[in-house]
Design a protein around this motif. Structure first.
Motif, PDB file in Angstrom:
ATOM      1  N   GLU A  51       0.829  -1.201   0.000  1.00  0.00           N
ATOM      2  CA  GLU A  51       0.000   0.000   0.000  1.00  0.00           C
ATOM      3  C   GLU A  51       0.871   1.263   0.000  1.00  0.00           C
ATOM      4  O   GLU A  51       0.592   2.223  -0.725  1.00  0.00           O
ATOM      5  N   ASP A  52       1.956   1.231   0.770  1.00  0.00           N
ATOM      6  CA  ASP A  52       2.887   2.366   0.769  1.00  0.00           C
ATOM      7  C   ASP A  52       3.532   2.542  -0.600  1.00  0.00           C
ATOM      8  O   ASP A  52       3.688   3.672  -1.087  1.00  0.00           O
ATOM      9  N   LEU A  54       2.255   1.693  -3.475  1.00  0.00           N
ATOM     10  CA  LEU A  54       1.240   2.212  -4.388  1.00  0.00           C
ATOM     11  C   LEU A  54       1.028   3.716  -4.190  1.00  0.00           C
ATOM     12  O   LEU A  54       0.937   4.474  -5.157  1.00  0.00           O
ATOM     13  N   ARG A  55       0.979   4.153  -2.938  1.00  0.00           N
ATOM     14  CA  ARG A  55       0.829   5.589  -2.664  1.00  0.00           C
ATOM     15  C   ARG A  55       2.021   6.369  -3.216  1.00  0.00           C
ATOM     16  O   ARG A  55       1.853   7.451  -3.786  1.00  0.00           O
ATOM     17  N   THR A  56       3.220   5.828  -3.044  1.00  0.00           N
ATOM     18  CA  THR A  56       4.417   6.484  -3.567  1.00  0.00           C
ATOM     19  C   THR A  56       4.354   6.568  -5.087  1.00  0.00           C
ATOM     20  O   THR A  56       4.642   7.613  -5.682  1.00  0.00           O
ATOM     21  N   GLU A  58       1.682   6.545  -7.008  1.00  0.00           N
ATOM     22  CA  GLU A  58       0.652   7.514  -7.394  1.00  0.00           C
ATOM     23  C   GLU A  58       1.142   8.945  -7.197  1.00  0.00           C
ATOM     24  O   GLU A  58       0.858   9.825  -8.006  1.00  0.00           O
ATOM     25  N   ARG A  59       1.896   9.175  -6.118  1.00  0.00           N
ATOM     26  CA  ARG A  59       2.437  10.511  -5.873  1.00  0.00           C
ATOM     27  C   ARG A  59       3.436  10.890  -6.970  1.00  0.00           C
ATOM     28  O   ARG A  59       3.424  12.018  -7.484  1.00  0.00           O
ATOM     29  N   ASP A  62       1.475  11.618 -10.083  1.00  0.00           N
ATOM     30  CA  ASP A  62       0.826  12.933  -9.982  1.00  0.00           C
ATOM     31  C   ASP A  62       1.818  14.057 -10.261  1.00  0.00           C
ATOM     32  O   ASP A  62       1.465  15.059 -10.892  1.00  0.00           O
ATOM     33  N   ARG A  69      -4.686  10.407 -14.120  1.00  0.00           N
ATOM     34  CA  ARG A  69      -5.890   9.740 -13.593  1.00  0.00           C
ATOM     35  C   ARG A  69      -7.086   9.953 -14.520  1.00  0.00           C
ATOM     36  O   ARG A  69      -7.836   9.025 -14.786  1.00  0.00           O
TER      37      ARG A  69
END
Length: 76
Positions: A51-52, A54-56, A58-59, A62, A69
């Motif tokens: 999960e970490d 994936l967040r990284t 996505e960041r 972005d 997206r």
């Protein structure tokens, strides 16, 4: 009398034996074992790490491609 033995056996003894057998199995399996608990903890840790990541990702996406997206959602 010999005909009564199979009737008694199949109608009383065997069903009771099956019931008592599974009741004892259910009592033994009431909680999770320490091995299962350790395995579950390892899986939870791996899920948190993924999960970490994936967040990284996505960041980063972005920052690099701000509208990724909306472009991705339009295809589906």
């Amino acid at each position: 009398m010999p005909d009564a033995i199979p009737i008694i056996l199949f109608s009383f003894v065997i069903p009771l034996w099956i019931i008592f057998h599974y009741v004892t199995k259910w009592k033994q399996m009431k909680g999770i074992s320490p091995e299962d608990e350790a395995s579950l903890s390892d899986l939870r840790t791996a899920a948190d790490r993924l999960e970490d990541r994936l967040r990284t990702m996505e960041r980063i996406m972005d920052d690099e491609i701000p509208d990724w997206r909306s472009r991705h959602n339009d295809k589906f």
